[in-house]
Write a protein that holds these residues in place. Structure first.
Motif, PDB file in Angstrom:
ATOM      1  N   PHE A  19       0.860  -1.236  -0.075  1.00 30.45           N
ATOM      2  CA  PHE A  19      -0.078   0.090  -0.081  1.00 30.45           C
ATOM      3  C   PHE A  19       0.789   1.243   0.182  1.00 30.45           C
ATOM      4  O   PHE A  19       0.257   2.211  -0.286  1.00 30.45           O
ATOM      5  N   ASP A  30      -1.686  -0.912 -11.192  1.00 35.75           N
ATOM      6  CA  ASP A  30      -2.192   0.230 -11.659  1.00 35.75           C
ATOM      7  C   ASP A  30      -2.180   0.054 -13.286  1.00 35.75           C
ATOM      8  O   ASP A  30      -3.503   0.518 -13.733  1.00 35.75           O
ATOM      9  N   THR A  33      -4.879  -2.682 -13.992  1.00 32.02           N
ATOM     10  CA  THR A  33      -6.331  -2.226 -13.582  1.00 32.02           C
ATOM     11  C   THR A  33      -6.569  -0.771 -14.351  1.00 32.02           C
ATOM     12  O   THR A  33      -7.663  -0.091 -13.959  1.00 32.02           O
ATOM     13  N   TRP A  39      -9.182  -4.387 -20.264  1.00 30.18           N
ATOM     14  CA  TRP A  39     -10.021  -4.984 -21.615  1.00 30.18           C
ATOM     15  C   TRP A  39      -8.864  -5.705 -22.520  1.00 30.18           C
ATOM     16  O   TRP A  39      -9.203  -6.832 -23.240  1.00 30.18           O
ATOM     17  N   LEU A 109     -13.268 -11.742 -12.077  1.00 28.90           N
ATOM     18  CA  LEU A 109     -13.750 -10.485 -11.654  1.00 28.90           C
ATOM     19  C   LEU A 109     -14.882  -9.954 -12.545  1.00 28.90           C
ATOM     20  O   LEU A 109     -15.843  -9.774 -12.433  1.00 28.90           O
ATOM     21  N   VAL A 113     -18.975  -9.676 -12.223  1.00 29.84           N
ATOM     22  CA  VAL A 113     -19.627  -8.441 -12.273  1.00 29.84           C
ATOM     23  C   VAL A 113     -20.813  -8.846 -13.415  1.00 29.84           C
ATOM     24  O   VAL A 113     -21.912  -8.305 -12.921  1.00 29.84           O
ATOM     25  N   LEU A 117     -24.903  -8.464 -12.736  1.00 23.70           N
ATOM     26  CA  LEU A 117     -25.825  -7.232 -13.263  1.00 23.70           C
ATOM     27  C   LEU A 117     -26.628  -7.659 -14.314  1.00 23.70           C
ATOM     28  O   LEU A 117     -27.589  -6.875 -14.749  1.00 23.70           O
TER      29      LEU A 117
ATOM     30  N   ALA B  25     -22.275  -3.299 -16.983  1.00 16.79           N
ATOM     31  CA  ALA B  25     -20.868  -3.881 -16.576  1.00 16.79           C
ATOM     32  C   ALA B  25     -19.754  -3.059 -16.727  1.00 16.79           C
ATOM     33  O   ALA B  25     -18.820  -2.925 -15.624  1.00 16.79           O
ATOM     34  N   ARG B  26     -19.748  -2.597 -17.559  1.00 15.59           N
ATOM     35  CA  ARG B  26     -18.565  -1.787 -17.680  1.00 15.59           C
ATOM     36  C   ARG B  26     -18.127  -0.726 -16.908  1.00 15.59           C
ATOM     37  O   ARG B  26     -16.935  -0.387 -16.343  1.00 15.59           O
ATOM     38  N   VAL B  28     -19.310  -0.479 -13.907  1.00 19.61           N
ATOM     39  CA  VAL B  28     -18.808  -1.088 -12.379  1.00 19.61           C
ATOM     40  C   VAL B  28     -17.212  -1.509 -12.486  1.00 19.61           C
ATOM     41  O   VAL B  28     -16.688  -1.352 -11.454  1.00 19.61           O
ATOM     42  N   ILE B  29     -17.018  -2.249 -13.636  1.00 15.85           N
ATOM     43  CA  ILE B  29     -15.658  -2.572 -13.673  1.00 15.85           C
ATOM     44  C   ILE B  29     -14.721  -1.528 -13.526  1.00 15.85           C
ATOM     45  O   ILE B  29     -13.733  -1.425 -13.050  1.00 15.85           O
ATOM     46  N   ASP B  30     -15.124  -0.231 -14.310  1.00 22.63           N
ATOM     47  CA  ASP B  30     -14.308   0.826 -14.238  1.00 22.63           C
ATOM     48  C   ASP B  30     -14.205   1.569 -12.791  1.00 22.63           C
ATOM     49  O   ASP B  30     -13.064   1.895 -12.601  1.00 22.63           O
ATOM     50  N   VAL B  32     -14.370  -0.220  -9.996  1.00 27.02           N
ATOM     51  CA  VAL B  32     -13.807  -1.434  -9.292  1.00 27.02           C
ATOM     52  C   VAL B  32     -12.366  -1.473  -9.458  1.00 27.02           C
ATOM     53  O   VAL B  32     -11.264  -1.256  -8.875  1.00 27.02           O
ATOM     54  N   THR B  33     -11.981  -1.266 -10.602  1.00 24.57           N
ATOM     55  CA  THR B  33     -10.482  -1.168 -11.319  1.00 24.57           C
ATOM     56  C   THR B  33      -9.936   0.383 -11.374  1.00 24.57           C
ATOM     57  O   THR B  33      -9.023   0.665 -11.883  1.00 24.57           O
ATOM     58  N   ARG B  35      -8.259   3.791 -10.099  1.00 18.87           N
ATOM     59  CA  ARG B  35      -7.021   4.087  -9.472  1.00 18.87           C
ATOM     60  C   ARG B  35      -6.985   3.999  -7.880  1.00 18.87           C
ATOM     61  O   ARG B  35      -6.357   3.006  -7.269  1.00 18.87           O
ATOM     62  N   TRP B  36      -8.210   4.386  -7.152  1.00 15.69           N
ATOM     63  CA  TRP B  36      -8.046   4.126  -5.724  1.00 15.69           C
ATOM     64  C   TRP B  36      -9.183   3.045  -5.401  1.00 15.69           C
ATOM     65  O   TRP B  36      -8.966   2.305  -4.222  1.00 15.69           O
ATOM     66  N   VAL B  38      -9.557  -0.174  -6.220  1.00 20.61           N
ATOM     67  CA  VAL B  38      -8.919  -1.206  -5.983  1.00 20.61           C
ATOM     68  C   VAL B  38      -8.373  -1.398  -4.473  1.00 20.61           C
ATOM     69  O   VAL B  38      -8.680  -2.413  -3.762  1.00 20.61           O
ATOM     70  N   TRP B  39      -7.687  -0.368  -4.082  1.00 19.83           N
ATOM     71  CA  TRP B  39      -7.218  -0.378  -2.794  1.00 19.83           C
ATOM     72  C   TRP B  39      -8.063  -0.265  -1.537  1.00 19.83           C
ATOM     73  O   TRP B  39      -7.908  -1.001  -0.770  1.00 19.83           O
ATOM     74  N   ILE B  42      -9.379  -3.656  -1.583  1.00 20.90           N
ATOM     75  CA  ILE B  42      -8.498  -4.847  -0.838  1.00 20.90           C
ATOM     76  C   ILE B  42      -8.183  -4.412   0.650  1.00 20.90           C
ATOM     77  O   ILE B  42      -8.250  -5.238   1.333  1.00 20.90           O
ATOM     78  N   ILE B 102     -16.674  -9.700  -5.381  1.00 15.39           N
ATOM     79  CA  ILE B 102     -15.759  -8.907  -6.247  1.00 15.39           C
ATOM     80  C   ILE B 102     -14.303  -8.888  -5.680  1.00 15.39           C
ATOM     81  O   ILE B 102     -13.452  -8.882  -6.419  1.00 15.39           O
ATOM     82  N   LEU B 106     -10.105  -9.872  -6.858  1.00 17.70           N
ATOM     83  CA  LEU B 106      -9.194  -8.753  -6.599  1.00 17.70           C
ATOM     84  C   LEU B 106      -7.974  -9.130  -5.887  1.00 17.70           C
ATOM     85  O   LEU B 106      -6.923  -8.626  -6.194  1.00 17.70           O
TER      86      LEU B 106
END
Lengths: 122, 122
Positions: A19, A30, A33, A39, A109, A113, A117, B25-26, B28-30, B32-33, B35-36, B38-39, B42, B102, B106
């Motif tokens: 972290f 990074d 993701t 994709w 993952l 999702v 959905l 779904a895209r 949500v994936i966006d 989830v993934t 920049r922040w 993800v962390w 986790i 999810i 991850l």
DNA sequence: CAGGATCCTATCCGATACTG
DNA sequence: CAGTATCGGATAGGATCCTG
């Protein structure tokens, strides 16, 4: 250490693992993701693809971002790049073993999702 | 459909599933993934955490982005938010069932990258 | 403590034009 | 075909100040 890599509360300032800002894993995550990296990896998990095939597959991506994402993924060792010096040139991309290793949970993952959905399939 | 959700080459224009731009779904994936995001996910996979604990855990995140990421994740149903109206107020965040669903892949992704990049542990 | 509002900067990213 | 280079708008994101 599947559950680890959080901060270790042993009192000291260091003790963070991933972290922390200067952890190399963080960069890779990074990239993986990143907006388009996801994709690209998912697109390549089944078959190797050429540049324009990737562009067609990932709707909405620009050539610039595709090239950029691919470069990052190649640099990180997740994707390989094979150039056929013909005319016109042919460049193929595919997952390395590391890429496949990473693509697996990513696909999982993605599937979860999607499943969540779009359960209105029947 | 673990391997599906690519474009279906049945000739028609539609037939894309999740790679198309207007697939929910895209989004949500966006998130989830992101920049922040993800962390955050986790960080929360083991224990529920308060705002400042998250901020401490995720080194480098600003309060603004943390709040913003949390809001998005709550909106998407991945994270719940519990407010204790005391003084000072106490707000706790945790994973919903969807969030845990999810968070699993991850975490797996995260572990694999970490393991790959830091095998110099012994 | 847990944020919201504001300001300002960095970067992301698409569009376009050009190269091997 | 498979890119690179450049520009400009959009957005992400940090710093600071303020509130319940």
């Amino acid at each position: 250490m599947a559950g680890g890599a959080q901060l270790t509360q042993d009192g000291s300032e260091r003790g963070y693992e991933v972290f922390h800002t200067d952890c190399p894993a963080r960069d890779v995550i990074d990239h993986v993701t990143s907006r388009w990296g996801v994709w690209v990896l998912i697109s390549l998990r089944n078959n190797d693809l050429r540049f324009f095939e990737l562009r067609e597959s990932i709707r909405g991506i620009s050539e610039k971002m595709l090239a950029q994402s691919l470069r990052a993924l190649v640099r990180d060792g997740l994707v390989w790049r094979k150039v056929e010096p013909t005319t016109p040139p042919q460049v193929t991309y595919g997952l390395t073993e590391f890429g496949r290793e990473i693509g697996e949970p990513l696909t999982e993952l993605f599937d979860r999702v999607t499943q969540r959905l779009a359960p209105h399939g029947s």
